[in-house]
Design a protein around this motif. Structure first.
Motif, mmCIF file in Angstrom:
data_model
loop_
_atom_site.group_PDB
_atom_site.id
_atom_site.type_symbol
_atom_site.label_atom_id
_atom_site.label_comp_id
_atom_site.label_asym_id
_atom_site.label_seq_id
_atom_site.Cartn_x
_atom_site.Cartn_y
_atom_site.Cartn_z
ATOM 1 N N VAL B 23 0.840 -1.209 0.000
ATOM 2 C CA VAL B 23 0.000 0.000 0.000
ATOM 3 C C VAL B 23 0.870 1.253 0.000
ATOM 4 O O VAL B 23 0.487 2.287 -0.544
ATOM 5 C CB VAL B 23 -0.949 -0.038 1.217
ATOM 6 C CG1 VAL B 23 -1.519 1.329 1.519
ATOM 7 C CG2 VAL B 23 -2.098 -0.985 0.950
ATOM 8 N N LEU B 35 -4.284 -3.645 -0.677
ATOM 9 C CA LEU B 35 -5.586 -3.550 -0.009
ATOM 10 C C LEU B 35 -6.247 -4.917 0.059
ATOM 11 O O LEU B 35 -6.829 -5.289 1.085
ATOM 12 C CB LEU B 35 -6.489 -2.571 -0.759
ATOM 13 C CG LEU B 35 -6.198 -1.093 -0.540
ATOM 14 C CD1 LEU B 35 -7.145 -0.255 -1.362
ATOM 15 C CD2 LEU B 35 -6.353 -0.756 0.929
ATOM 16 N N LEU B 38 -4.656 -6.890 2.803
ATOM 17 C CA LEU B 38 -5.061 -6.421 4.135
ATOM 18 C C LEU B 38 -6.450 -6.957 4.488
ATOM 19 O O LEU B 38 -6.696 -7.382 5.615
ATOM 20 C CB LEU B 38 -5.057 -4.896 4.181
ATOM 21 C CG LEU B 38 -3.686 -4.232 4.280
ATOM 22 C CD1 LEU B 38 -3.830 -2.727 4.230
ATOM 23 C CD2 LEU B 38 -2.996 -4.638 5.570
ATOM 24 N N THR B 42 -7.450 -9.531 7.619
ATOM 25 C CA THR B 42 -8.488 -9.321 8.628
ATOM 26 C C THR B 42 -9.415 -10.521 8.705
ATOM 27 O O THR B 42 -9.774 -10.984 9.790
ATOM 28 C CB THR B 42 -9.312 -8.074 8.276
ATOM 29 O OG1 THR B 42 -8.441 -7.086 7.784
ATOM 30 C CG2 THR B 42 -10.053 -7.566 9.452
ATOM 31 N N ASN B 43 -9.786 -11.035 7.526
ATOM 32 C CA ASN B 43 -10.695 -12.180 7.521
ATOM 33 C C ASN B 43 -10.066 -13.390 8.215
ATOM 34 O O ASN B 43 -10.726 -14.081 8.990
ATOM 35 C CB ASN B 43 -11.062 -12.544 6.084
ATOM 36 C CG ASN B 43 -11.896 -11.464 5.436
ATOM 37 O OD1 ASN B 43 -12.452 -10.629 6.125
ATOM 38 N ND2 ASN B 43 -11.959 -11.470 4.128
ATOM 39 N N ILE B 46 -10.175 -13.026 11.921
ATOM 40 C CA ILE B 46 -11.473 -13.363 12.519
ATOM 41 C C ILE B 46 -11.654 -14.875 12.572
ATOM 42 O O ILE B 46 -12.215 -15.416 13.522
ATOM 43 C CB ILE B 46 -12.626 -12.714 11.738
ATOM 44 C CG1 ILE B 46 -12.468 -11.216 11.767
ATOM 45 C CG2 ILE B 46 -13.965 -13.077 12.333
ATOM 46 C CD1 ILE B 46 -13.499 -10.524 10.966
ATOM 47 N N MET B 49 -10.411 -16.330 15.536
ATOM 48 C CA MET B 49 -11.225 -16.025 16.708
ATOM 49 C C MET B 49 -12.280 -17.086 16.991
ATOM 50 O O MET B 49 -12.871 -17.105 18.065
ATOM 51 C CB MET B 49 -11.928 -14.675 16.540
ATOM 52 C CG MET B 49 -10.989 -13.511 16.440
ATOM 53 S SD MET B 49 -9.824 -13.486 17.783
ATOM 54 C CE MET B 49 -8.599 -12.380 17.156
ATOM 55 N N GLY B 51 -11.771 -20.038 17.492
ATOM 56 C CA GLY B 51 -11.207 -21.025 18.399
ATOM 57 C C GLY B 51 -10.705 -22.261 17.675
ATOM 58 O O GLY B 51 -10.801 -22.374 16.455
ATOM 59 N N LEU B 73 -20.291 -18.493 14.013
ATOM 60 C CA LEU B 73 -20.538 -17.061 13.855
ATOM 61 C C LEU B 73 -19.399 -16.313 13.157
ATOM 62 O O LEU B 73 -19.641 -15.546 12.235
ATOM 63 C CB LEU B 73 -20.846 -16.432 15.204
ATOM 64 C CG LEU B 73 -21.444 -15.043 15.010
ATOM 65 C CD1 LEU B 73 -22.933 -15.072 15.221
ATOM 66 C CD2 LEU B 73 -20.798 -14.043 15.911
ATOM 67 N N PRO B 74 -18.113 -16.570 13.550
ATOM 68 C CA PRO B 74 -17.043 -15.850 12.850
ATOM 69 C C PRO B 74 -17.069 -16.109 11.343
ATOM 70 O O PRO B 74 -16.742 -15.219 10.567
ATOM 71 C CB PRO B 74 -15.775 -16.415 13.482
ATOM 72 C CG PRO B 74 -16.177 -16.812 14.826
ATOM 73 C CD PRO B 74 -17.569 -17.309 14.696
ATOM 74 N N LEU B 77 -19.505 -13.855 9.917
ATOM 75 C CA LEU B 77 -18.940 -12.503 9.872
ATOM 76 C C LEU B 77 -18.000 -12.366 8.678
ATOM 77 O O LEU B 77 -18.020 -11.376 7.950
ATOM 78 C CB LEU B 77 -18.172 -12.197 11.154
ATOM 79 C CG LEU B 77 -18.908 -12.268 12.482
ATOM 80 C CD1 LEU B 77 -18.022 -11.754 13.593
ATOM 81 C CD2 LEU B 77 -20.177 -11.462 12.430
ATOM 82 N N THR B 80 -19.805 -11.937 5.386
ATOM 83 C CA THR B 80 -20.260 -10.561 5.192
ATOM 84 C C THR B 80 -19.079 -9.658 4.839
ATOM 85 O O THR B 80 -19.163 -8.822 3.936
ATOM 86 C CB THR B 80 -20.939 -10.042 6.469
ATOM 87 O OG1 THR B 80 -21.759 -11.074 6.985
ATOM 88 C CG2 THR B 80 -21.744 -8.818 6.202
ATOM 89 N N ALA B 81 -17.980 -9.853 5.572
ATOM 90 C CA ALA B 81 -16.816 -8.994 5.357
ATOM 91 C C ALA B 81 -16.246 -9.187 3.953
ATOM 92 O O ALA B 81 -15.804 -8.232 3.318
ATOM 93 C CB ALA B 81 -15.759 -9.293 6.399
ATOM 94 N N ILE B 84 -18.455 -7.262 1.532
ATOM 95 C CA ILE B 84 -18.198 -5.822 1.619
ATOM 96 C C ILE B 84 -16.832 -5.507 1.004
ATOM 97 O O ILE B 84 -16.683 -4.558 0.235
ATOM 98 C CB ILE B 84 -18.274 -5.355 3.082
ATOM 99 C CG1 ILE B 84 -19.715 -5.441 3.579
ATOM 100 C CG2 ILE B 84 -17.779 -3.933 3.220
ATOM 101 C CD1 ILE B 84 -19.876 -5.164 5.038
ATOM 102 N N VAL B 88 -15.874 -2.937 -2.046
ATOM 103 C CA VAL B 88 -14.907 -1.849 -1.913
ATOM 104 C C VAL B 88 -13.805 -1.998 -2.949
ATOM 105 O O VAL B 88 -13.382 -1.026 -3.586
ATOM 106 C CB VAL B 88 -14.337 -1.824 -0.482
ATOM 107 C CG1 VAL B 88 -13.203 -0.834 -0.386
ATOM 108 C CG2 VAL B 88 -15.412 -1.459 0.509
#
Lengths: 507, 111
Positions: B23, B35, B38, B42-43, B46, B49, B51, B73-74, B77, B80-81, B84, B88
């Motif tokens: 970047v 980008l 990055l 992030t994905n 998550i 997370m 476990g 649930l992650p 998430l 969805t991410a 999005i 972007v």
């Protein structure tokens, strides 16, 4: 369970979709947009009244029990901001309808989509949903930014886009951390499980600081405001006013909401916030004095006043939050109307540099009076609206003994006065050979007049204002009622037991 | 934390490092790649997370057997991410296209 809570989000979305399909610019299209804006304001005003009397309005979306489904929670604070956001979008819409050269047909629908995103971020009770709301709002703002810029200004959009995308990534990562730590993303549940931490927990502090970074980036706080002035001041003033009024305040709102939930007696986030707030107040206003373009001056003033709100949050007492709430509502209205006034001045003189303006006081007395009133409100001269918020924050600062912050606030206010006086004398008083074009319409004046009347009401009707802000603060601090209201919004029980489980999970 | 999560965490941090490096370039292609990396980092973060997935069943609920399930649930998430992030990225591609056409070269110079 109250379906009313979803209406301020659904309504602009529907209007936005209809306006996207209905591209042909006509008087009917503007009339429809203004009517829908008025209905939106009425809806949110009803919510303001309802939250003033009752506890939080909660809606479990899809009828799912709170930790499993998403809840929309509207308390008095959120409803005040939703109403103000609706009003500002309406005013900018009226202003756009009055502009002599017609705007891009997608401007109106994108404004509605942005309003929907803003309202969703004010009303959501779920962490991940807050992220989605931010993305809706940001996508609409990206599109508006690129549509409205002149092609030569496109490079200024780059820093806005890049920083916001990185901010969103960090937001998402923070959301993951929250889920790992608490085993839930629901605000009410998080605050319940925080009780298990017993004292300070470093991980909660890390999450709070990460959140401060993300929301500070959106709000334009001190080291992170690099993207703000250039990208706002290259926008047409109407859209600049919309951005300045709504977007930065969403960052402040999220900061108050999250810190209120994650508050666990650790002073570190608040210390960081205090230092940053002082630097924002001083840095923003000093930079404002170095510019001659009115939109630049207003953008830097915006940053300085974000510093006031950050100072109010950093004290984090009941009084200071109350002052911040008051100041936020005041500032949304005043900064938007100042941008709109700048727009009228620009159509009259053909430039936004104060060196190429003049004669406005003699030839446009109404505009001068409006600018004068709003400038006085921005500076915070009693009894105008800026004074009360600042006064309450100052009182909270004195009782907390935060004298450096108070000093910075007062210096920053005085320099705001100075920057407004520069505009006033140069653009309004000086007699030059600038010829005014007379291309403004009564609709543009009407929108500014409406916002000015509101700001005057906030100033002279400060009793209503302080009562409302006090009510909002009480609701924010009363987490017990909030949790209870979220819990009893159940419609049908969940068929499965919760499978997840963070470290604080009660299972 | 088991081995799989450790590996995913290391990969995510590598993605962040490479993404930030890219970047910071001036060429729009590098920035786009950065980008993307990055977002993926992030994905993956998550995903960690949710476990440790070992000795856990896929989250398909059946009445007969009671088991420990992987937290779904992650993954929801992340889904969805990703959507999005896709939006972007598509926007950024078009934006850079316009920027390149305007500037007549493939570098950004935000000044």
């Amino acid at each position: 369970m109250n379906t009313l809570a979803v209406l301020p989000i659904i309504f602009p979305l529907i209007t936005g979709v209809i306006l996207t399909v209905w591209r042909q610019t006509s008087a009917y299209r503007y009339t429809y947009m203004i009517l829908s804006g008025i209905i939106q304001v009425i809806l949110s005003a009803y919510l303001v009244v309802q939250t003033a009397l009752e506890p939080v309005v909660v809606m479990a979306v899809g009828g799912w029990q709170a930790p499993f489904g998403i809840v929309l929670t509207i308390d008095h604070f959120a409803s005040l901001l939703i109403a103000t956001a609706g009003l500002i979008t309406l005013a900018v819409g009226v202003y756009t309808a009055g502009e002599s050269e017609s705007a891009h047909p997608l401007r109106l629908p994108l404004m509605q989509f942005m309003l929907a995103g803003v309202c969703l971020s004010f009303s959501t009770g779920d962490f991940f949903n807050l992220f989605v709301a931010f993305e809706i709002m940001l996508m609409a703002s990206y599109a508006l930014l690129v549509l409205e810029y002149r092609p030569s200004d496109l490079k200024y959009a780059y820093s806005y886009l890049l920083l916001n995308i990185i901010g969103s990534g960090l937001f998402l990562a923070a959301g993951g951390l929250v889920y790992r730590l608490f085993g839930t993303l629901n605000f009410a549940n998080i605050s319940e499980r925080l009780i298990f931490t017993m004292g300070t927990d470093g991980r909660v502090v890390i999450i709070s600081v990460l959140m401060l970074f993300v929301y500070g980036l959106k709000a334009g706080m001190f080291p992170l405001f690099y993207w703000l002035p250039k990208s706002y001041s290259a926008l047409p003033p109407a859209i600049g006013g919309l951005f300045a009024g709504l977007l930065t305040k969403v960052g402040i709102y999220a900061m108050i909401r999250i810190l209120n939930l994650l508050f666990n007696n650790d002073p570190l986030p608040f210390l960081i916030l205090l230092i940053v707030a002082i630097l924002t107040m001083i840095g923003g206003i000093v930079l404002a004095l170095t510019h001659r373009s009115i939109r630049m001056i207003l953008s830097f003033n915006l940053i300085a006043h974000i510093g006031f709100m950050l100072f109010g949050i950093s004290l984090f007492t009941g009084t200071s939050i109350m002052g911040t709430v008051y100041y936020m509502v005041h500032h949304m209205i005043v900064i938007a109307s100042l941008f709109l006034i700048t727009g009228i001045m620009m159509t009259e003189t053909g430039s936004d540099s104060i060196d190429q303006m003049g004669n406005l006081f003699k030839q446009r007395p109404l505009l001068s009076v409006l600018f004068g009133l709003q400038a006085l409100a921005l500076i915070g001269i009693p009894p105008f609206s800026g004074f009360w918020g600042k006064f309450i924050i100052l009182a909270a600062g004195i009782s907390m003994g935060s004298f450096i912050g108070i000093g910075a606030l007062i210096i920053s206010s005085v320099l705001t006065l100075f920057s407004m006086i520069i505009i006033w004398f140069r653009a309004f008083y000086t007699e030059t050979d600038v010829v005014l074009t007379n291309k403004t319409s009564s609709l543009q004046y009407a929108s500014v007049l409406g916002l000015t009347a509101l700001s005057l009401f906030l100033g002279f009707g400060s009793l209503y204002g302080t009562n409302s802000a006090m009510r909002a603060t009480d609701q924010l601090q009363d987490l017990g009622t909030y949790q209870w209201m979220v819990k009893q919004a159940v419609v049908k029980p969940s068929p499965i037991n919760q499978t997840g489980g963070g470290d604080y999970d009660a299972h | 934390m088991n081995d799989l999560n450790l590996i995913v965490s290391i990969i995510a941090s590598l993605f962040v490092a490479v993404g930030v490096y890219l970047v910071l370039h001036r060429s729009v292609i590098n920035i786009l790649m950065g980008l993307g990396l990055l977002t993926h980092a992030t994905n993956l973060a998550i995903l960690v997370m949710s476990g440790s997935p070992s000795h856990k069943a896929a989250p398909i609920v059946s009445d007969s057997v009671s088991q420990v399930y992987v937290d779904p649930l992650p993954q929801a998430l992340i889904l969805t991410a990703i959507v999005i992030g896709f939006g972007v990225t598509a926007f950024m591609v078009v934006f850079f296209y316009r920027l390149v056409k305007e500037n007549q070269h493939t570098e950004v110079n935000p000044s």
